[in-house]
Design a protein around this motif. Sequence first.
Motif, PDB file in Angstrom:
ATOM      1  N   GLN A 229     -21.945 -56.445 -52.820  1.00 57.97           N
ATOM      2  CA  GLN A 229     -23.146 -57.083 -53.364  1.00 57.97           C
ATOM      3  C   GLN A 229     -24.349 -56.945 -52.442  1.00 57.97           C
ATOM      4  OE1 GLN A 229     -22.771 -57.980 -56.618  1.00 57.97           O
ATOM      5  NE2 GLN A 229     -20.708 -57.245 -56.260  1.00 57.97           N
ATOM      6  N   ASN A 230     -24.278 -56.029 -51.473  1.00 54.94           N
ATOM      7  CA  ASN A 230     -25.421 -55.721 -50.616  1.00 54.94           C
ATOM      8  C   ASN A 230     -26.111 -54.463 -51.108  1.00 54.94           C
ATOM      9  OD1 ASN A 230     -24.139 -56.669 -47.318  1.00 54.94           O
ATOM     10  ND2 ASN A 230     -25.017 -57.920 -48.907  1.00 54.94           N
ATOM     11  N   ILE A 231     -27.311 -54.286 -50.620  1.00 58.77           N
ATOM     12  CA  ILE A 231     -28.101 -53.089 -50.916  1.00 58.77           C
ATOM     13  C   ILE A 231     -28.372 -52.400 -49.592  1.00 58.77           C
ATOM     14  CG2 ILE A 231     -30.342 -52.273 -51.724  1.00 58.77           C
ATOM     15  CD1 ILE A 231     -30.371 -54.832 -53.521  1.00 58.77           C
ATOM     16  N   TYR A 232     -28.189 -51.102 -49.551  1.00 59.02           N
ATOM     17  CA  TYR A 232     -28.506 -50.304 -48.371  1.00 59.02           C
ATOM     18  C   TYR A 232     -29.640 -49.359 -48.745  1.00 59.02           C
ATOM     19  CZ  TYR A 232     -28.316 -46.531 -44.978  1.00 59.02           C
ATOM     20  OH  TYR A 232     -28.655 -45.592 -44.045  1.00 59.02           O
ATOM     21  N   ARG A 233     -30.758 -49.459 -48.053  1.00 61.98           N
ATOM     22  CA  ARG A 233     -31.890 -48.558 -48.281  1.00 61.98           C
ATOM     23  C   ARG A 233     -31.874 -47.495 -47.188  1.00 61.98           C
ATOM     24  NH1 ARG A 233     -35.608 -50.818 -52.034  1.00 61.98           N
ATOM     25  NH2 ARG A 233     -35.132 -53.018 -52.423  1.00 61.98           N
ATOM     26  N   ALA A 234     -31.798 -46.253 -47.587  1.00 63.35           N
ATOM     27  CA  ALA A 234     -31.769 -45.141 -46.647  1.00 63.35           C
ATOM     28  C   ALA A 234     -33.161 -44.952 -46.048  1.00 63.35           C
ATOM     29  CB  ALA A 234     -31.314 -43.872 -47.358  1.00 63.35           C
ATOM     30  N   PRO A 235     -33.246 -44.346 -44.859  1.00 58.61           N
ATOM     31  CA  PRO A 235     -34.553 -44.113 -44.255  1.00 58.61           C
ATOM     32  C   PRO A 235     -35.371 -43.045 -45.000  1.00 58.61           C
ATOM     33  CG  PRO A 235     -32.794 -43.275 -42.850  1.00 58.61           C
ATOM     34  CD  PRO A 235     -32.142 -44.001 -43.982  1.00 58.61           C
ATOM     35  N   GLY A 236     -34.756 -42.347 -45.904  1.00 58.18           N
ATOM     36  CA  GLY A 236     -35.422 -41.324 -46.714  1.00 58.18           C
ATOM     37  C   GLY A 236     -34.553 -41.023 -47.915  1.00 58.18           C
ATOM     38  N   PRO A 237     -34.824 -39.938 -48.624  1.00 56.77           N
ATOM     39  CA  PRO A 237     -33.963 -39.577 -49.763  1.00 56.77           C
ATOM     40  C   PRO A 237     -32.516 -39.361 -49.301  1.00 56.77           C
ATOM     41  CG  PRO A 237     -35.883 -38.125 -49.626  1.00 56.77           C
ATOM     42  CD  PRO A 237     -35.877 -38.970 -48.395  1.00 56.77           C
ATOM     43  N   LEU A 238     -31.569 -39.591 -50.207  1.00 54.58           N
ATOM     44  CA  LEU A 238     -30.163 -39.411 -49.842  1.00 54.58           C
ATOM     45  C   LEU A 238     -29.842 -37.963 -49.489  1.00 54.58           C
ATOM     46  CD1 LEU A 238     -28.259 -41.805 -52.279  1.00 54.58           C
ATOM     47  CD2 LEU A 238     -29.101 -42.234 -49.956  1.00 54.58           C
ATOM     48  N   TRP A 239     -30.606 -37.031 -50.015  1.00 54.61           N
ATOM     49  CA  TRP A 239     -30.542 -35.624 -49.613  1.00 54.61           C
ATOM     50  C   TRP A 239     -31.856 -34.993 -50.040  1.00 54.61           C
ATOM     51  CZ3 TRP A 239     -27.653 -37.259 -53.847  1.00 54.61           C
ATOM     52  CH2 TRP A 239     -27.906 -36.641 -55.063  1.00 54.61           C
ATOM     53  N   PRO A 240     -32.236 -33.863 -49.453  1.00 54.54           N
ATOM     54  CA  PRO A 240     -33.507 -33.236 -49.805  1.00 54.54           C
ATOM     55  C   PRO A 240     -33.576 -32.902 -51.301  1.00 54.54           C
ATOM     56  CG  PRO A 240     -32.641 -32.263 -47.802  1.00 54.54           C
ATOM     57  CD  PRO A 240     -31.562 -33.155 -48.361  1.00 54.54           C
ATOM     58  N   GLY A 241     -34.696 -33.253 -51.911  1.00 53.82           N
ATOM     59  CA  GLY A 241     -34.912 -32.921 -53.308  1.00 53.82           C
ATOM     60  C   GLY A 241     -34.489 -33.988 -54.300  1.00 53.82           C
ATOM     61  N   THR A 242     -33.871 -35.077 -53.836  1.00 55.67           N
ATOM     62  CA  THR A 242     -33.490 -36.150 -54.750  1.00 55.67           C
ATOM     63  C   THR A 242     -34.442 -37.326 -54.569  1.00 55.67           C
ATOM     64  OG1 THR A 242     -31.710 -37.569 -55.558  1.00 55.67           O
ATOM     65  CG2 THR A 242     -31.863 -37.300 -53.176  1.00 55.67           C
ATOM     66  N   GLU A 243     -34.530 -38.157 -55.596  1.00 51.42           N
ATOM     67  CA  GLU A 243     -35.296 -39.397 -55.494  1.00 51.42           C
ATOM     68  C   GLU A 243     -34.379 -40.592 -55.219  1.00 51.42           C
ATOM     69  OE1 GLU A 243     -38.054 -39.975 -58.750  1.00 51.42           O
ATOM     70  OE2 GLU A 243     -38.350 -37.811 -58.901  1.00 51.42           O
ATOM     71  N   LEU A 244     -33.051 -40.372 -55.229  1.00 54.06           N
ATOM     72  CA  LEU A 244     -32.118 -41.443 -54.884  1.00 54.06           C
ATOM     73  C   LEU A 244     -32.401 -41.890 -53.456  1.00 54.06           C
ATOM     74  CD1 LEU A 244     -28.961 -39.920 -56.541  1.00 54.06           C
ATOM     75  CD2 LEU A 244     -30.050 -42.066 -57.227  1.00 54.06           C
ATOM     76  N   ALA A 245     -32.505 -43.209 -53.257  1.00 58.52           N
ATOM     77  CA  ALA A 245     -33.028 -43.715 -51.992  1.00 58.52           C
ATOM     78  C   ALA A 245     -32.118 -44.709 -51.281  1.00 58.52           C
ATOM     79  CB  ALA A 245     -34.384 -44.368 -52.238  1.00 58.52           C
ATOM     80  N   GLY A 246     -30.930 -44.922 -51.774  1.00 61.22           N
ATOM     81  CA  GLY A 246     -30.032 -45.877 -51.136  1.00 61.22           C
ATOM     82  C   GLY A 246     -28.789 -46.089 -51.958  1.00 61.22           C
ATOM     83  N   PHE A 247     -28.043 -47.110 -51.564  1.00 60.57           N
ATOM     84  CA  PHE A 247     -26.779 -47.405 -52.229  1.00 60.57           C
ATOM     85  C   PHE A 247     -26.672 -48.882 -52.559  1.00 60.57           C
ATOM     86  CE2 PHE A 247     -25.700 -43.822 -49.397  1.00 60.57           C
ATOM     87  CZ  PHE A 247     -25.185 -42.929 -50.322  1.00 60.57           C
ATOM     88  N   VAL A 248     -26.028 -49.169 -53.666  1.00 61.93           N
ATOM     89  CA  VAL A 248     -25.549 -50.496 -53.972  1.00 61.93           C
ATOM     90  C   VAL A 248     -24.113 -50.527 -53.445  1.00 61.93           C
ATOM     91  CG1 VAL A 248     -24.916 -52.062 -55.837  1.00 61.93           C
ATOM     92  CG2 VAL A 248     -27.023 -50.723 -56.001  1.00 61.93           C
ATOM     93  N   VAL A 249     -23.776 -51.533 -52.672  1.00 63.77           N
ATOM     94  CA  VAL A 249     -22.442 -51.666 -52.091  1.00 63.77           C
ATOM     95  C   VAL A 249     -21.654 -52.633 -52.969  1.00 63.77           C
ATOM     96  CG1 VAL A 249     -21.128 -52.275 -50.025  1.00 63.77           C
ATOM     97  CG2 VAL A 249     -23.433 -51.312 -49.796  1.00 63.77           C
ATOM     98  N   THR A 250     -20.491 -52.199 -53.424  1.00 57.58           N
ATOM     99  CA  THR A 250     -19.682 -53.029 -54.314  1.00 57.58           C
ATOM    100  C   THR A 250     -18.219 -53.018 -53.880  1.00 57.58           C
ATOM    101  OG1 THR A 250     -19.047 -51.305 -55.897  1.00 57.58           O
ATOM    102  CG2 THR A 250     -21.177 -52.364 -56.250  1.00 57.58           C
ATOM    103  N   ASP A 251     -17.473 -53.947 -54.452  1.00 56.59           N
ATOM    104  CA  ASP A 251     -16.025 -53.909 -54.296  1.00 56.59           C
ATOM    105  C   ASP A 251     -15.499 -52.713 -55.083  1.00 56.59           C
ATOM    106  OD1 ASP A 251     -15.498 -56.272 -52.746  1.00 56.59           O
ATOM    107  OD2 ASP A 251     -16.008 -57.454 -54.526  1.00 56.59           O
ATOM    108  N   PRO A 252     -14.380 -52.135 -54.679  1.00 58.02           N
ATOM    109  CA  PRO A 252     -13.794 -51.041 -55.447  1.00 58.02           C
ATOM    110  C   PRO A 252     -13.425 -51.483 -56.857  1.00 58.02           C
ATOM    111  CG  PRO A 252     -12.799 -51.188 -53.276  1.00 58.02           C
ATOM    112  CD  PRO A 252     -13.647 -52.430 -53.454  1.00 58.02           C
ATOM    113  N   PHE A 253     -13.477 -50.526 -57.781  1.00 60.08           N
ATOM    114  CA  PHE A 253     -13.037 -50.796 -59.141  1.00 60.08           C
ATOM    115  C   PHE A 253     -11.544 -51.052 -59.150  1.00 60.08           C
ATOM    116  CE2 PHE A 253     -16.717 -48.078 -60.736  1.00 60.08           C
ATOM    117  CZ  PHE A 253     -17.494 -49.182 -61.005  1.00 60.08           C
ATOM    118  N   GLU A 254     -11.075 -51.698 -60.210  1.00 61.09           N
ATOM    119  CA  GLU A 254      -9.653 -51.964 -60.363  1.00 61.09           C
ATOM    120  C   GLU A 254      -8.879 -50.652 -60.265  1.00 61.09           C
ATOM    121  OE1 GLU A 254      -6.714 -53.704 -63.767  1.00 61.09           O
ATOM    122  OE2 GLU A 254      -8.689 -54.641 -63.571  1.00 61.09           O
ATOM    123  N   GLY A 255      -7.800 -50.683 -59.519  1.00 60.18           N
ATOM    124  CA  GLY A 255      -6.979 -49.492 -59.329  1.00 60.18           C
ATOM    125  C   GLY A 255      -7.293 -48.747 -58.045  1.00 60.18           C
TER     126      GLY A 255
END
Length: 191
Positions: A103-129
């Motif tokens: 339930q935390n949010i991690y904001r990366a210092p820049g794009p997750l990789w060059p050319g993407t607009e994705l900027a971080g991660f939502v941290v969650t518990d693993p899915f069932e299984g």
Amino acid sequence: MTDLPSSPAEFFIRKWGEPLREASFQTRDGYDIRILKWVEGEGEDELTFYRTSGVCDVPVPGADGKHRQEFFLSCDPECDDIAESIAQVGIYAARSGKALAAQNIYRAPGPLWPGTELAGFVVTDPFEGEMTSMVLADGRHVEFLMLVPAFPAELDFAARHGIGALVDAQEGAGVDFWNPYRKPVSLTASR
């Protein structure tokens, strides 16, 4: 008695065999974070998994000395370019002095990789299984947390309304959150 693994990588290799690919990221402060890749499932159920090993060498701020973490990301299609950003999440606690949890949010210092607009991660518990934890041979208890790549507006939305509201809004908008090449969508909070 079960032969406990000395590292998450050892456990993963026992369970899924040799990884399809591996990347290693060494930090100036002496940590070596490995990102290991496997493909699981078939057809429409096929997902690529990127799993960290070595994050458990980083003490978790504010936690019992034996409590450690590792992270994983599942996606379709594969996205090897995201490996370094996953490793950065792994050393975030050591550098910031702040632990990440579900339930935390991690904001990366820049794009997750060059050319993407994705900027971080939502941290969650693993899915069932999915595996949620394990114990290593030296007694460390390792918690596994799932990472979901997110756009800046999604991270902002989750910060304002909560991760559950983000998940609901994405489902309502038909977002395939596991697709690292997806486009951002407009999100509105449900009431």
